[in-house]
Design an enzyme around this catalytic site. Structure first.
Site, short mmCIF file in Angstrom:
data_model
loop_
_atom_site.label_atom_id
_atom_site.label_comp_id
_atom_site.label_asym_id
_atom_site.label_seq_id
_atom_site.Cartn_x
_atom_site.Cartn_y
_atom_site.Cartn_z
N TYR A 294 1.87 -7.57 16.29
CA TYR A 294 2.24 -6.59 15.06
C TYR A 294 2.99 -5.46 15.81
O TYR A 294 3.07 -4.64 16.01
CB TYR A 294 1.10 -5.89 14.25
N GLN B 287 0.69 -0.87 -0.21
CA GLN B 287 -0.05 -0.25 0.13
C GLN B 287 0.62 1.45 -0.22
O GLN B 287 0.78 2.24 -1.06
CB GLN B 287 -1.16 0.30 1.49
#
Ligand code: SER
Length: 319
Positions: free
Chosen positions: A142, A12
Protein backbone atom coordinates in the site's frame (compact mmCIF):
# COMPACT_ATOMS: atom_id res chain seq x y z
CA UNK A 1 -13.04 22.96 -11.24
CA UNK A 2 -16.59 22.77 -12.49
CA UNK A 3 -17.47 19.13 -13.15
CA UNK A 4 -15.88 16.36 -11.13
CA UNK A 5 -15.66 12.62 -11.77
CA UNK A 6 -15.20 10.71 -8.51
CA UNK A 7 -13.74 7.22 -8.96
CA UNK A 8 -14.31 4.84 -6.04
CA UNK A 9 -17.25 7.01 -5.01
CA UNK A 10 -18.95 4.27 -2.99
CA UNK A 11 -16.11 3.83 -0.49
CA UNK A 12 -15.51 5.34 2.96
CA UNK A 13 -14.36 8.72 1.67
CA UNK A 14 -16.38 8.78 -1.56
CA UNK A 15 -19.80 8.34 0.06
CA UNK A 16 -19.22 11.53 2.03
CA UNK A 17 -17.10 13.44 -0.47
CA UNK A 18 -19.81 13.17 -3.16
CA UNK A 19 -22.50 15.05 -1.16
CA UNK A 20 -19.85 17.54 0.01
CA UNK A 21 -18.95 18.24 -3.64
CA UNK A 22 -22.63 18.35 -4.64
CA UNK A 23 -23.19 21.10 -2.06
CA UNK A 24 -20.30 23.13 -3.43
CA UNK A 25 -20.61 22.52 -7.18
CA UNK A 26 -24.21 21.36 -7.73
CA UNK A 27 -25.67 17.87 -8.13
CA UNK A 28 -25.36 17.84 -11.91
CA UNK A 29 -21.63 18.54 -11.69
CA UNK A 30 -20.57 15.56 -9.61
CA UNK A 31 -20.38 12.12 -11.22
CA UNK A 32 -20.00 9.31 -8.69
CA UNK A 33 -18.53 6.15 -10.20
CA UNK A 34 -17.93 2.78 -8.59
CA UNK A 35 -17.43 -0.84 -9.54
CA UNK A 36 -20.06 -2.38 -7.28
CA UNK A 37 -23.70 -2.37 -8.45
CA UNK A 38 -25.15 -1.84 -4.96
CA UNK A 39 -22.91 1.21 -4.43
CA UNK A 40 -23.79 2.65 -7.85
CA UNK A 41 -27.49 2.26 -7.00
CA UNK A 42 -26.95 4.22 -3.79
CA UNK A 43 -25.14 6.98 -5.70
CA UNK A 44 -28.07 7.18 -8.12
CA UNK A 45 -30.52 7.76 -5.27
CA UNK A 46 -28.94 11.16 -4.66
CA UNK A 47 -27.24 12.18 -7.86
CA UNK A 48 -25.36 10.83 -10.86
CA UNK A 49 -24.03 7.30 -10.45
CA UNK A 50 -22.04 5.35 -13.04
CA UNK A 51 -20.67 1.84 -12.95
CA UNK A 52 -17.04 1.74 -13.96
CA UNK A 53 -13.94 -0.35 -13.47
CA UNK A 54 -11.30 2.33 -12.81
CA UNK A 55 -8.57 0.04 -14.14
CA UNK A 56 -10.31 0.11 -17.55
CA UNK A 57 -8.77 3.20 -19.20
CA UNK A 58 -11.27 3.37 -22.05
CA UNK A 59 -14.27 3.17 -19.73
CA UNK A 60 -12.92 6.00 -17.55
CA UNK A 61 -12.07 8.12 -20.61
CA UNK A 62 -15.62 7.58 -21.92
CA UNK A 63 -17.05 8.95 -18.67
CA UNK A 64 -14.79 12.02 -18.78
CA UNK A 65 -15.94 12.66 -22.36
CA UNK A 66 -19.62 11.97 -21.67
CA UNK A 67 -19.79 14.44 -18.78
CA UNK A 68 -17.08 16.85 -19.94
CA UNK A 69 -15.40 16.45 -16.54
CA UNK A 70 -12.57 18.85 -15.76
CA UNK A 71 -11.41 17.12 -12.59
CA UNK A 72 -10.88 13.48 -11.60
CA UNK A 73 -10.88 12.53 -7.92
CA UNK A 74 -9.40 9.05 -7.78
CA UNK A 75 -10.32 7.39 -4.48
CA UNK A 76 -9.84 3.81 -5.66
CA UNK A 77 -7.61 1.88 -3.25
CA UNK A 78 -7.00 -1.41 -1.56
CA UNK A 79 -5.89 -0.45 1.98
CA UNK A 80 -2.82 -1.46 3.96
CA UNK A 81 -3.81 -4.67 5.76
CA UNK A 82 -5.79 -6.10 2.82
CA UNK A 83 -2.97 -5.17 0.47
CA UNK A 84 -0.59 -7.45 2.38
CA UNK A 85 -2.90 -10.40 1.67
CA UNK A 86 -2.62 -9.86 -2.08
CA UNK A 87 0.19 -7.45 -3.03
CA UNK A 88 -0.13 -8.03 -6.78
CA UNK A 89 -3.84 -7.18 -6.71
CA UNK A 90 -3.14 -4.10 -4.56
CA UNK A 91 -0.56 -2.89 -7.08
CA UNK A 92 -2.83 -3.56 -10.05
CA UNK A 93 -5.81 -1.75 -8.56
CA UNK A 94 -4.02 1.13 -6.83
CA UNK A 95 -1.61 1.93 -9.65
CA UNK A 96 -4.00 1.00 -12.48
CA UNK A 97 -6.64 3.48 -11.36
CA UNK A 98 -4.07 6.23 -10.77
CA UNK A 99 -2.22 5.81 -14.06
CA UNK A 100 -5.51 5.85 -15.94
CA UNK A 101 -6.57 9.01 -14.10
CA UNK A 102 -3.28 10.74 -14.89
CA UNK A 103 -3.20 9.75 -18.56
CA UNK A 104 -6.84 10.69 -19.13
CA UNK A 105 -6.32 13.98 -17.29
CA UNK A 106 -3.35 14.71 -19.54
CA UNK A 107 -5.44 14.01 -22.64
CA UNK A 108 -8.55 15.96 -21.60
CA UNK A 109 -6.99 18.73 -19.48
CA UNK A 110 -8.41 17.62 -16.13
CA UNK A 111 -7.10 18.30 -12.64
CA UNK A 112 -6.40 15.21 -10.53
CA UNK A 113 -6.81 14.61 -6.82
CA UNK A 114 -5.68 11.28 -5.45
CA UNK A 115 -5.10 10.69 -1.75
CA UNK A 116 -1.76 9.65 -0.37
CA UNK A 117 -1.47 8.45 3.21
CA UNK A 118 0.52 8.12 6.42
CA UNK A 119 1.18 4.72 4.85
CA UNK A 120 3.68 6.34 2.48
CA UNK A 121 6.14 6.49 5.40
CA UNK A 122 8.15 3.66 6.89
CA UNK A 123 10.41 2.57 9.74
CA UNK A 124 13.28 4.86 8.76
CA UNK A 125 11.06 7.96 8.66
CA UNK A 126 11.33 10.25 11.71
CA UNK A 127 8.19 9.28 13.65
CA UNK A 128 7.62 12.44 15.69
CA UNK A 129 6.58 15.60 13.87
CA UNK A 130 7.30 13.76 10.63
CA UNK A 131 8.50 16.44 8.20
CA UNK A 132 6.83 17.21 4.87
CA UNK A 133 9.97 16.24 2.96
CA UNK A 134 11.67 13.25 4.52
CA UNK A 135 12.69 9.60 4.13
CA UNK A 136 9.93 7.53 2.49
CA UNK A 137 10.72 3.82 2.55
CA UNK A 138 7.40 2.12 3.37
CA UNK A 139 7.27 -1.59 4.14
CA UNK A 140 3.76 -2.30 2.76
CA UNK A 141 2.61 -2.65 -0.84
CA UNK A 142 0.00 0.00 0.00
CA UNK A 143 2.80 2.39 0.96
CA UNK A 144 4.86 1.48 -2.09
CA UNK A 145 1.83 2.39 -4.24
CA UNK A 146 1.35 5.65 -2.35
CA UNK A 147 4.98 6.78 -2.75
CA UNK A 148 4.92 5.78 -6.41
CA UNK A 149 1.65 7.65 -6.80
CA UNK A 150 3.10 10.81 -5.25
CA UNK A 151 6.13 10.69 -7.55
CA UNK A 152 4.05 9.96 -10.63
CA UNK A 153 1.62 12.74 -9.83
CA UNK A 154 4.45 15.25 -9.42
CA UNK A 155 5.99 13.94 -12.64
CA UNK A 156 2.75 14.47 -14.58
CA UNK A 157 2.61 18.01 -13.21
CA UNK A 158 6.18 19.02 -14.06
CA UNK A 159 6.44 17.06 -17.32
CA UNK A 160 2.93 17.48 -18.76
CA UNK A 161 1.40 20.32 -16.74
CA UNK A 162 -1.40 18.17 -15.29
CA UNK A 163 -2.81 19.97 -12.23
CA UNK A 164 -2.20 17.20 -9.69
CA UNK A 165 -2.65 17.83 -5.97
CA UNK A 166 -2.86 15.53 -3.01
CA UNK A 167 -2.76 15.08 0.75
CA UNK A 168 -1.35 12.37 3.00
CA UNK A 169 -4.46 11.32 4.89
CA UNK A 170 -4.25 10.04 8.45
CA UNK A 171 -6.69 7.30 9.49
CA UNK A 172 -10.11 8.73 8.77
CA UNK A 173 -12.88 8.41 11.35
CA UNK A 174 -16.40 8.53 9.95
CA UNK A 175 -19.89 7.15 10.41
CA UNK A 176 -21.08 6.65 6.82
CA UNK A 177 -19.60 3.79 4.86
CA UNK A 178 -17.19 1.65 6.92
CA UNK A 179 -13.53 1.55 5.93
CA UNK A 180 -12.23 -1.87 4.97
CA UNK A 181 -8.87 -3.51 5.43
CA UNK A 182 -6.97 -0.60 6.94
CA UNK A 183 -4.68 -0.52 9.97
CA UNK A 184 -6.46 2.54 11.37
CA UNK A 185 -9.94 0.97 11.06
CA UNK A 186 -10.06 0.20 14.80
CA UNK A 187 -10.72 3.88 15.49
CA UNK A 188 -13.99 3.58 13.55
CA UNK A 189 -15.03 0.03 14.49
CA UNK A 190 -14.77 0.70 18.21
CA UNK A 191 -17.67 3.15 18.10
CA UNK A 192 -20.01 0.70 16.36
CA UNK A 193 -19.10 -2.09 18.80
CA UNK A 194 -18.98 -0.22 22.08
CA UNK A 195 -22.61 0.96 21.92
CA UNK A 196 -23.89 -2.64 21.54
CA UNK A 197 -25.09 -4.57 24.61
CA UNK A 198 -22.02 -5.85 26.44
CA UNK A 199 -20.07 -2.67 25.59
CA UNK A 200 -16.92 -4.54 24.66
CA UNK A 201 -14.31 -4.07 21.95
CA UNK A 202 -11.31 -6.23 21.05
CA UNK A 203 -8.58 -4.26 19.32
CA UNK A 204 -6.09 -5.70 16.82
CA UNK A 205 -3.65 -2.77 17.09
CA UNK A 206 -1.24 -2.58 20.09
CA UNK A 207 -2.44 -0.41 22.97
CA UNK A 208 0.48 2.03 22.67
CA UNK A 209 0.63 2.60 18.87
CA UNK A 210 0.33 6.28 18.12
CA UNK A 211 -1.14 7.10 14.70
CA UNK A 212 -2.50 10.28 13.13
CA UNK A 213 -6.28 10.34 12.84
CA UNK A 214 -8.76 12.80 11.34
CA UNK A 215 -12.53 13.27 11.41
CA UNK A 216 -14.26 13.08 8.05
CA UNK A 217 -15.50 16.71 7.93
CA UNK A 218 -11.91 17.94 8.19
CA UNK A 219 -10.79 15.42 5.55
CA UNK A 220 -13.49 16.64 3.14
CA UNK A 221 -12.55 20.27 3.65
CA UNK A 222 -8.90 19.42 3.06
CA UNK A 223 -9.72 18.01 -0.37
CA UNK A 224 -11.76 20.92 -1.63
CA UNK A 225 -9.60 23.58 0.00
CA UNK A 226 -6.46 22.17 -1.61
CA UNK A 227 -8.09 21.75 -5.02
CA UNK A 228 -9.33 25.36 -4.92
CA UNK A 229 -6.02 26.76 -3.60
CA UNK A 230 -4.17 29.44 -5.55
CA UNK A 231 -1.58 27.42 -7.52
CA UNK A 232 0.99 30.20 -7.25
CA UNK A 233 1.18 29.58 -3.49
CA UNK A 234 1.84 25.83 -3.81
CA UNK A 235 5.48 24.92 -3.33
CA UNK A 236 4.48 21.28 -2.88
CA UNK A 237 1.82 19.28 -4.66
CA UNK A 238 2.02 15.54 -4.07
CA UNK A 239 1.46 15.17 -1.27
CA UNK A 240 0.85 17.43 1.72
CA UNK A 241 1.07 16.17 5.31
CA UNK A 242 -2.19 17.04 7.05
CA UNK A 243 -2.78 16.36 10.73
CA UNK A 244 -5.38 17.11 13.36
CA UNK A 245 -5.00 14.60 16.21
CA UNK A 246 -2.90 11.66 17.19
CA UNK A 247 -3.64 9.03 19.83
CA UNK A 248 -3.06 5.41 20.82
CA UNK A 249 -5.88 2.87 21.21
CA UNK A 250 -5.43 3.15 24.97
CA UNK A 251 -5.89 6.94 24.95
CA UNK A 252 -9.00 6.66 22.77
CA UNK A 253 -10.52 3.86 24.84
CA UNK A 254 -9.89 5.68 28.14
CA UNK A 255 -11.74 8.69 26.75
CA UNK A 256 -14.63 6.48 25.56
CA UNK A 257 -14.78 4.86 29.01
CA UNK A 258 -15.36 8.27 30.55
CA UNK A 259 -18.58 8.42 28.50
CA UNK A 260 -19.54 4.72 28.83
CA UNK A 261 -18.27 3.65 32.27
CA UNK A 262 -19.06 -0.07 31.81
CA UNK A 263 -17.17 -0.24 28.49
CA UNK A 264 -14.41 -2.88 28.44
CA UNK A 265 -11.54 -3.33 26.01
CA UNK A 266 -8.99 -5.99 25.32
CA UNK A 267 -6.37 -6.73 22.68
CA UNK A 268 -5.90 -9.55 20.21
CA UNK A 269 -2.99 -8.01 18.34
CA UNK A 270 -2.68 -8.81 14.64
CA UNK A 271 1.08 -8.99 13.96
CA UNK A 272 0.68 -7.58 10.44
CA UNK A 273 -1.27 -4.56 11.70
CA UNK A 274 1.15 -4.14 14.64
CA UNK A 275 4.15 -4.00 12.31
CA UNK A 276 2.39 -1.56 9.98
CA UNK A 277 1.25 0.72 12.81
CA UNK A 278 4.76 0.69 14.25
CA UNK A 279 6.28 1.77 10.93
CA UNK A 280 3.97 4.79 10.51
CA UNK A 281 4.43 8.27 12.01
CA UNK A 282 3.27 9.06 15.53
CA UNK A 283 2.27 12.52 14.34
CA UNK A 284 2.97 14.42 11.14
CA UNK A 285 4.14 18.02 10.88
CA UNK A 286 1.58 19.72 8.64
CA UNK A 287 3.07 23.23 8.63
CA UNK A 288 3.52 23.28 4.82
CA UNK A 289 -0.21 22.67 4.28
CA UNK A 290 -0.98 25.42 6.79
CA UNK A 291 1.38 27.85 5.05
CA UNK A 292 0.64 27.04 1.41
CA UNK A 293 -3.16 26.64 1.43
CA UNK A 294 -4.33 27.63 4.93
CA UNK A 295 -5.09 24.12 6.16
CA UNK A 296 -6.74 24.40 9.57
CA UNK A 297 -8.57 21.39 11.05
CA UNK A 298 -11.51 21.91 13.39
CA UNK A 299 -12.06 18.56 15.09
CA UNK A 300 -10.16 17.17 18.08
CA UNK A 301 -10.49 13.77 19.78
CA UNK A 302 -13.09 14.59 22.43
CA UNK A 303 -15.48 16.29 20.02
CA UNK A 304 -15.07 13.37 17.60
CA UNK A 305 -15.90 10.81 20.30
CA UNK A 306 -19.11 12.64 21.25
CA UNK A 307 -20.18 13.03 17.64
CA UNK A 308 -19.34 9.43 16.68
CA UNK A 309 -21.19 7.95 19.66
CA UNK A 310 -24.27 10.03 18.87
CA UNK A 311 -24.15 9.17 15.16
CA UNK A 312 -23.64 5.43 15.74
CA UNK A 313 -26.48 5.37 18.27
CA UNK A 314 -28.76 7.12 15.76
CA UNK A 315 -27.79 4.61 13.08
CA UNK A 316 -28.51 1.72 15.43
CA UNK A 317 -31.95 3.23 16.16
CA UNK A 318 -31.01 3.91 19.78
CA UNK A 319 -31.80 7.63 19.76
N1 SER B 1 -6.37 4.21 6.66
C1 SER B 1 -5.32 3.62 5.87
C2 SER B 1 -4.98 2.26 6.33
O1 SER B 1 -5.06 2.02 7.51
C3 SER B 1 -4.11 4.46 5.93
O2 SER B 1 -4.17 5.46 5.00
O3 SER B 1 -4.61 1.46 5.56
Amino acid sequence: MKRILVLGAGGQIGTELVPHLQNLYGKDNVIGADLKDALVEKLRENGIGEKVDATDAQAVADLVKKYKADAIFNLVALLSATGEKNPQLAWNINMGALLNSLNIAKEFGCAVFTPSSIGAFGNSTPHDMTPQDTIMRPSTIYGVCKVTGELLSDYYFTRFGVDTRSVRFPGIISNGQLPGGGTTDYAVEVFYEIIKPGHHYTCEVPHDSYMDMMYMPDALNAVTQLMEADPSRLKHRNSFNIASMSFTPEILFDAIKKRIPDATFDYNVDPVKAAIADSWPNMMDDSCAREEWDWCPKWGMDAVIDDMLAACRRKAGME
